[in-house]
Design a protein around this motif. Sequence first.
Motif, PDB file in Angstrom:
ATOM      1  N   LEU A   1     -28.665  28.611 -30.088  1.00  0.00           N
ATOM      2  CA  LEU A   1     -29.921  28.533 -30.758  1.00  0.00           C
ATOM      3  C   LEU A   1     -29.174  28.864 -32.244  1.00  0.00           C
ATOM      4  O   LEU A   1     -29.572  28.861 -33.352  1.00  0.00           O
ATOM      5  CB  LEU A   1     -31.199  28.271 -30.751  1.00  0.00           C
ATOM      6  CG  LEU A   1     -31.615  27.711 -30.020  1.00  0.00           C
ATOM      7  CD1 LEU A   1     -33.190  27.371 -29.597  1.00  0.00           C
ATOM      8  CD2 LEU A   1     -31.751  26.369 -30.880  1.00  0.00           C
ATOM      9  N   LEU A   2     -29.134  30.540 -32.439  1.00  0.00           N
ATOM     10  CA  LEU A   2     -28.909  31.017 -33.035  1.00  0.00           C
ATOM     11  C   LEU A   2     -26.493  30.870 -34.159  1.00  0.00           C
ATOM     12  O   LEU A   2     -26.662  31.091 -35.212  1.00  0.00           O
ATOM     13  CB  LEU A   2     -28.898  32.206 -32.424  1.00  0.00           C
ATOM     14  CG  LEU A   2     -29.182  33.176 -32.875  1.00  0.00           C
ATOM     15  CD1 LEU A   2     -30.068  34.874 -32.083  1.00  0.00           C
ATOM     16  CD2 LEU A   2     -30.006  33.721 -34.296  1.00  0.00           C
ATOM     17  N   LEU A   3     -26.138  30.382 -32.668  1.00  0.00           N
ATOM     18  CA  LEU A   3     -25.076  29.668 -33.087  1.00  0.00           C
ATOM     19  C   LEU A   3     -25.292  28.465 -34.317  1.00  0.00           C
ATOM     20  O   LEU A   3     -24.736  27.955 -35.367  1.00  0.00           O
ATOM     21  CB  LEU A   3     -24.567  29.374 -32.230  1.00  0.00           C
ATOM     22  CG  LEU A   3     -23.026  28.973 -32.088  1.00  0.00           C
ATOM     23  CD1 LEU A   3     -21.505  29.613 -33.242  1.00  0.00           C
ATOM     24  CD2 LEU A   3     -21.980  28.312 -30.730  1.00  0.00           C
ATOM     25  N   ALA A   4     -26.115  27.824 -33.635  1.00  0.00           N
ATOM     26  CA  ALA A   4     -26.485  26.197 -34.514  1.00  0.00           C
ATOM     27  C   ALA A   4     -26.047  26.815 -35.644  1.00  0.00           C
ATOM     28  O   ALA A   4     -26.718  25.892 -37.135  1.00  0.00           O
ATOM     29  CB  ALA A   4     -27.439  25.437 -33.828  1.00  0.00           C
ATOM     30  N   ALA A   5     -27.186  28.253 -35.841  1.00  0.00           N
ATOM     31  CA  ALA A   5     -28.750  28.534 -37.565  1.00  0.00           C
ATOM     32  C   ALA A   5     -26.851  28.686 -38.070  1.00  0.00           C
ATOM     33  O   ALA A   5     -27.325  28.120 -39.496  1.00  0.00           O
ATOM     34  CB  ALA A   5     -29.715  28.915 -36.856  1.00  0.00           C
ATOM     35  N   ALA A   6     -26.449  29.565 -37.354  1.00  0.00           N
ATOM     36  CA  ALA A   6     -25.402  30.314 -38.566  1.00  0.00           C
ATOM     37  C   ALA A   6     -24.201  29.052 -38.530  1.00  0.00           C
ATOM     38  O   ALA A   6     -24.020  29.163 -40.259  1.00  0.00           O
ATOM     39  CB  ALA A   6     -24.369  31.531 -37.276  1.00  0.00           C
ATOM     40  N   ILE A   7     -23.887  27.882 -38.135  1.00  0.00           N
ATOM     41  CA  ILE A   7     -23.444  26.685 -39.067  1.00  0.00           C
ATOM     42  C   ILE A   7     -24.099  26.595 -39.959  1.00  0.00           C
ATOM     43  O   ILE A   7     -23.214  26.190 -40.587  1.00  0.00           O
ATOM     44  CB  ILE A   7     -22.430  26.029 -37.501  1.00  0.00           C
ATOM     45  CG1 ILE A   7     -22.006  26.660 -36.155  1.00  0.00           C
ATOM     46  CG2 ILE A   7     -21.919  25.167 -37.999  1.00  0.00           C
ATOM     47  CD1 ILE A   7     -21.508  26.334 -34.719  1.00  0.00           C
TER      48      ILE A   7
END
Length: 215
Positions: free
Chosen positions: A194-200
């Motif tokens: 989820l954090l990876l998705a938010a970062a992208i």
Amino acid sequence: MIGIVRKWAIVTTVFALVLNALSLYMVFFHAPVEARMGHVQKIFYYHVPCAVSAYVLLFVAFTASAAFLWKGARKYDIWALSSAETGLVFVLCVLTTGPIWGRSAWGKWWVWEPRLTTFLVLFLMYASYVLMRVFGGKDPKTAKIAAVFSIIAFMDVPLVNRAIAWWGSAVHPREVTLDPWMKETLLVSFPAVLLLAAAILLWRVHLACLEAEGT
């Protein structure tokens, strides 16, 4: 707005990298190997969080599209397009990891059952949305038509989510029982993805803001 988005993008990226490093360690060295499916089952720890991340991103696209139609502000269109594009990436990740896992678990790359079919429709709809934005250019009418299309496309997400409960499944179990170490690994992989998705998403919004300033 650009400065704030950039700061949050940097912070989110750092946390995403750290948490994904921990998640991958737990996937390969903490979670036990599943007795029947073997090592390929470890795809589960990213396959499921990628699906949830896709739903969240597409919900952001849905709400931003509705806000754009209501308010007409460019910033909402930027968030709608950016989240739809990022969501499509995670939808594609699910469609890629699923058949790899399925080939080992079920002996087939693909089965035309409700969950998989509705998810494929989801991919096709958002791929169409992105193509519409690419070939529609910067015409204001394109943005409004795409916003309506995004809202309609999101209606497929509840169908995907409830497909097994409503129509059953030839391959997906209704309930999944996990070893305690497997649960711990999944609990870490969820926020990591989820954090990876938010970062992208934040970096995509940042890029879109820069592009908007240049026009």
